[in-house]
Design a protein around this motif. Structure first.
Motif, mmCIF file in Angstrom:
data_model
loop_
_atom_site.group_PDB
_atom_site.id
_atom_site.type_symbol
_atom_site.label_atom_id
_atom_site.label_comp_id
_atom_site.label_asym_id
_atom_site.label_seq_id
_atom_site.Cartn_x
_atom_site.Cartn_y
_atom_site.Cartn_z
ATOM 1 N N MET A 75 12.796 -5.178 -9.948
ATOM 2 C CA MET A 75 11.367 -4.893 -10.107
ATOM 3 C C MET A 75 10.526 -5.318 -8.913
ATOM 4 S SD MET A 75 9.658 -7.621 -12.787
ATOM 5 C CE MET A 75 11.054 -7.959 -13.845
ATOM 6 N N PHE A 76 10.968 -6.327 -8.167
ATOM 7 C CA PHE A 76 10.196 -6.806 -7.014
ATOM 8 C C PHE A 76 10.626 -6.143 -5.703
ATOM 9 C CE2 PHE A 76 10.081 -10.264 -10.122
ATOM 10 C CZ PHE A 76 8.733 -10.588 -10.144
ATOM 11 N N ALA A 77 11.622 -5.268 -5.766
ATOM 12 C CA ALA A 77 12.254 -4.747 -4.554
ATOM 13 C C ALA A 77 11.589 -3.460 -4.077
ATOM 14 C CB ALA A 77 13.739 -4.528 -4.800
ATOM 15 N N PHE A 78 10.356 -3.550 -3.623
ATOM 16 C CA PHE A 78 9.689 -2.414 -3.001
ATOM 17 C C PHE A 78 8.534 -2.937 -2.156
ATOM 18 C CE2 PHE A 78 7.214 -3.123 -6.784
ATOM 19 C CZ PHE A 78 5.904 -2.788 -6.446
ATOM 20 N N GLN A 79 8.001 -2.060 -1.310
ATOM 21 C CA GLN A 79 6.893 -2.419 -0.429
ATOM 22 C C GLN A 79 5.822 -1.351 -0.488
ATOM 23 O OE1 GLN A 79 8.833 -2.871 3.405
ATOM 24 N NE2 GLN A 79 9.337 -5.020 3.016
ATOM 25 N N LEU A 80 4.596 -1.738 -0.135
ATOM 26 C CA LEU A 80 3.467 -0.810 -0.069
ATOM 27 C C LEU A 80 2.576 -1.181 1.107
ATOM 28 C CD1 LEU A 80 2.088 -0.360 -3.729
ATOM 29 C CD2 LEU A 80 3.156 1.403 -2.316
ATOM 30 N N THR A 81 1.888 -0.195 1.647
ATOM 31 C CA THR A 81 0.883 -0.487 2.668
ATOM 32 C C THR A 81 -0.266 -1.269 2.026
ATOM 33 O OG1 THR A 81 -0.357 1.544 2.254
ATOM 34 C CG2 THR A 81 1.448 1.649 3.873
ATOM 35 N N GLU A 82 -1.083 -1.896 2.837
ATOM 36 C CA GLU A 82 -2.189 -2.694 2.312
ATOM 37 C C GLU A 82 -3.165 -1.843 1.510
ATOM 38 O OE1 GLU A 82 -4.230 -5.172 5.069
ATOM 39 O OE2 GLU A 82 -2.416 -6.187 5.776
ATOM 40 N N SER A 83 -3.462 -0.639 1.993
ATOM 41 C CA SER A 83 -4.400 0.217 1.259
ATOM 42 C C SER A 83 -3.839 0.627 -0.100
ATOM 43 C CB SER A 83 -4.743 1.456 2.087
ATOM 44 O OG SER A 83 -3.581 2.227 2.371
ATOM 45 N N SER A 84 -2.549 0.900 -0.154
ATOM 46 C CA SER A 84 -1.928 1.260 -1.428
ATOM 47 C C SER A 84 -1.832 0.054 -2.361
ATOM 48 C CB SER A 84 -0.542 1.863 -1.194
ATOM 49 O OG SER A 84 -0.640 3.152 -0.627
ATOM 50 N N GLN A 85 -1.611 -1.134 -1.798
ATOM 51 C CA GLN A 85 -1.629 -2.345 -2.623
ATOM 52 C C GLN A 85 -2.981 -2.513 -3.297
ATOM 53 O OE1 GLN A 85 -0.310 -5.964 -0.579
ATOM 54 N NE2 GLN A 85 1.079 -4.747 0.663
ATOM 55 N N THR A 86 -4.055 -2.255 -2.552
ATOM 56 C CA THR A 86 -5.401 -2.376 -3.110
ATOM 57 C C THR A 86 -5.616 -1.375 -4.237
ATOM 58 O OG1 THR A 86 -6.265 -3.139 -0.981
ATOM 59 C CG2 THR A 86 -7.855 -2.280 -2.556
ATOM 60 N N GLU A 87 -5.129 -0.145 -4.047
ATOM 61 C CA GLU A 87 -5.268 0.897 -5.064
ATOM 62 C C GLU A 87 -4.469 0.545 -6.311
ATOM 63 O OE1 GLU A 87 -4.103 5.479 -4.863
ATOM 64 O OE2 GLU A 87 -5.737 4.997 -3.470
ATOM 65 N N LEU A 88 -3.258 0.077 -6.115
ATOM 66 C CA LEU A 88 -2.415 -0.329 -7.244
ATOM 67 C C LEU A 88 -3.034 -1.501 -7.991
ATOM 68 C CD1 LEU A 88 0.266 -0.193 -8.847
ATOM 69 C CD2 LEU A 88 1.264 -1.696 -7.098
ATOM 70 N N ALA A 89 -3.569 -2.480 -7.243
ATOM 71 C CA ALA A 89 -4.162 -3.658 -7.862
ATOM 72 C C ALA A 89 -5.380 -3.291 -8.705
ATOM 73 C CB ALA A 89 -4.551 -4.680 -6.793
ATOM 74 N N ALA A 90 -6.176 -2.340 -8.235
ATOM 75 C CA ALA A 90 -7.348 -1.910 -9.002
ATOM 76 C C ALA A 90 -6.925 -1.278 -10.325
ATOM 77 C CB ALA A 90 -8.174 -0.929 -8.179
ATOM 78 N N ALA A 91 -5.872 -0.459 -10.290
ATOM 79 C CA ALA A 91 -5.404 0.205 -11.512
ATOM 80 C C ALA A 91 -4.810 -0.791 -12.499
ATOM 81 C CB ALA A 91 -4.373 1.278 -11.147
ATOM 82 N N SER A 92 -3.958 -1.678 -12.018
ATOM 83 C CA SER A 92 -3.287 -2.614 -12.925
ATOM 84 C C SER A 92 -4.269 -3.600 -13.540
ATOM 85 C CB SER A 92 -2.166 -3.362 -12.194
ATOM 86 O OG SER A 92 -2.672 -4.167 -11.151
ATOM 87 N N GLU A 93 -5.212 -4.097 -12.736
ATOM 88 C CA GLU A 93 -6.188 -5.043 -13.271
ATOM 89 C C GLU A 93 -7.102 -4.374 -14.292
ATOM 90 O OE1 GLU A 93 -10.036 -7.246 -11.498
ATOM 91 O OE2 GLU A 93 -8.141 -7.892 -10.573
ATOM 92 N N ALA A 94 -7.550 -3.165 -13.991
ATOM 93 C CA ALA A 94 -8.418 -2.458 -14.934
ATOM 94 C C ALA A 94 -7.709 -2.217 -16.261
ATOM 95 C CB ALA A 94 -8.874 -1.131 -14.330
ATOM 96 N N TYR A 95 -6.421 -1.884 -16.188
ATOM 97 C CA TYR A 95 -5.674 -1.630 -17.420
ATOM 98 C C TYR A 95 -5.504 -2.909 -18.231
ATOM 99 C CZ TYR A 95 -2.026 0.044 -20.568
ATOM 100 O OH TYR A 95 -1.307 0.381 -21.695
ATOM 101 N N LEU A 96 -5.156 -4.002 -17.571
ATOM 102 C CA LEU A 96 -5.008 -5.271 -18.290
ATOM 103 C C LEU A 96 -6.324 -5.693 -18.944
ATOM 104 C CD1 LEU A 96 -2.959 -8.360 -17.534
ATOM 105 C CD2 LEU A 96 -5.406 -8.695 -17.787
ATOM 106 N N LEU A 97 -7.414 -5.584 -18.228
ATOM 107 C CA LEU A 97 -8.707 -6.010 -18.776
ATOM 108 C C LEU A 97 -9.130 -5.123 -19.944
ATOM 109 C CD1 LEU A 97 -10.737 -6.912 -15.549
ATOM 110 C CD2 LEU A 97 -9.520 -8.435 -17.114
#
Length: 248
Positions: A208-230
């Motif tokens: 599950m931890f074995a992948f990488q993303l660019t910084e911009s994609s990390q930001t996009e992913l983080a926005a989606a995951s945080e919004a869903y959790l909240l």
């Protein structure tokens, strides 16, 4: 009844002058709350082993309505987290949401493994914080029964498009052609972010931890995951507010 187990201290509270009430995530009993008498006394053997973020070997007595910690021996204290305020605040956020979503009284080995891996990567600094945060949020929600359906567009079943839109309240995705802007909360996902989200949800534990993303994609992913959790939690954890204040 005496119980021997291993657990991660994910919450602590001072009771009186020298006692602690702790919340522990264990593999075999899930989340449990236990008193550690005289644990605030620096000379007591339970002092370090019952502090938050400590993974410990515990000997507990289970009474009718509470647990008492008779003995606690630290296995891993994750000391390096205390050298960096950003990592420490993110670890505390992980503890808060894990305490919220982990079950009680049942096997919780997956939850404990997720928590320990998160703290390990934070200590090593080998994964970007935003990426690690998204992995923990989405995998935790998956274990808790809130896995979103992101196999394909909820309307036309398209597997991918130049952008997919993660529909927060519906817990699914829509392609560009089917998405219509409106009052529904959504988060855009480019192909790399969608691939990463699918990897987090569907991969084996070891990968599950074995992948990488660019910084911009990390930001996009983080926005989606945080919004869903909240949206599921229906409140904003204080530890999350503090992390954002520190990280920004």
């Amino acid at each position: 009844m005496q119980i021997q187990t291993q657990g991660l201290i994910i919450r602590e509270q001072t009771v009186g002058e020298s006692d602690r009430l702790v919340t522990v995530l264990t593999a075999d009993e899930g989340v449990l709350r236990a008193f550690a008498r005289r644990a605030k006394n620096i000379k007591d053997s339970k002092n370090s082993a019952t502090q938050i973020l400590c993974y410990s070997r515990l000997n507990l007595y289970k009474g009718r309505d509470k647990y008492i910690i008779n003995e606690a021996i630290p296995i891993e204290v994750f000391f390096d987290l205390r050298k960096d305020i950003s990592r420490l605040s993110l670890a505390q956020y992980f503890c808060e949401i894990i305490a919220e979503f982990s079950p009680e009284g049942v096997d919780s080995a997956e939850y404990l493994r997720l928590a320990l891996n998160a703290l390990h990567f934070l200590c090593k600094g080998s994964k970007p914080e935003l990426l690690l945060k998204s992995i923990i949020e989405m995998r935790l929600l998956t274990y808790a029964g809130y896995m979103p359906d992101i196999v394909g567009c909820a309307s036309c079943n398209a597997y991918e498009s130049p952008h997919m839109h993660f529909m927060i309240n519906e817990a699914n995705i829509l392609c560009d052609n089917c998405f219509k802007p409106g009052p529904e909360r959504s988060a855009p996902m480019n192909p790399a972010v969608l691939k990463a989200m699918r990897h987090i949800l569907y991969s084996d534990t070891e990968k599950m931890f074995a992948f990488q993303l660019t910084e911009s994609s990390q930001t996009e992913l983080a926005a989606a995951s945080e919004a869903y959790l909240l949206s599921i939690l229906d409140r904003k954890p204080k530890t999350l507010d503090f992390y954002h204040m520190i990280a920004n």
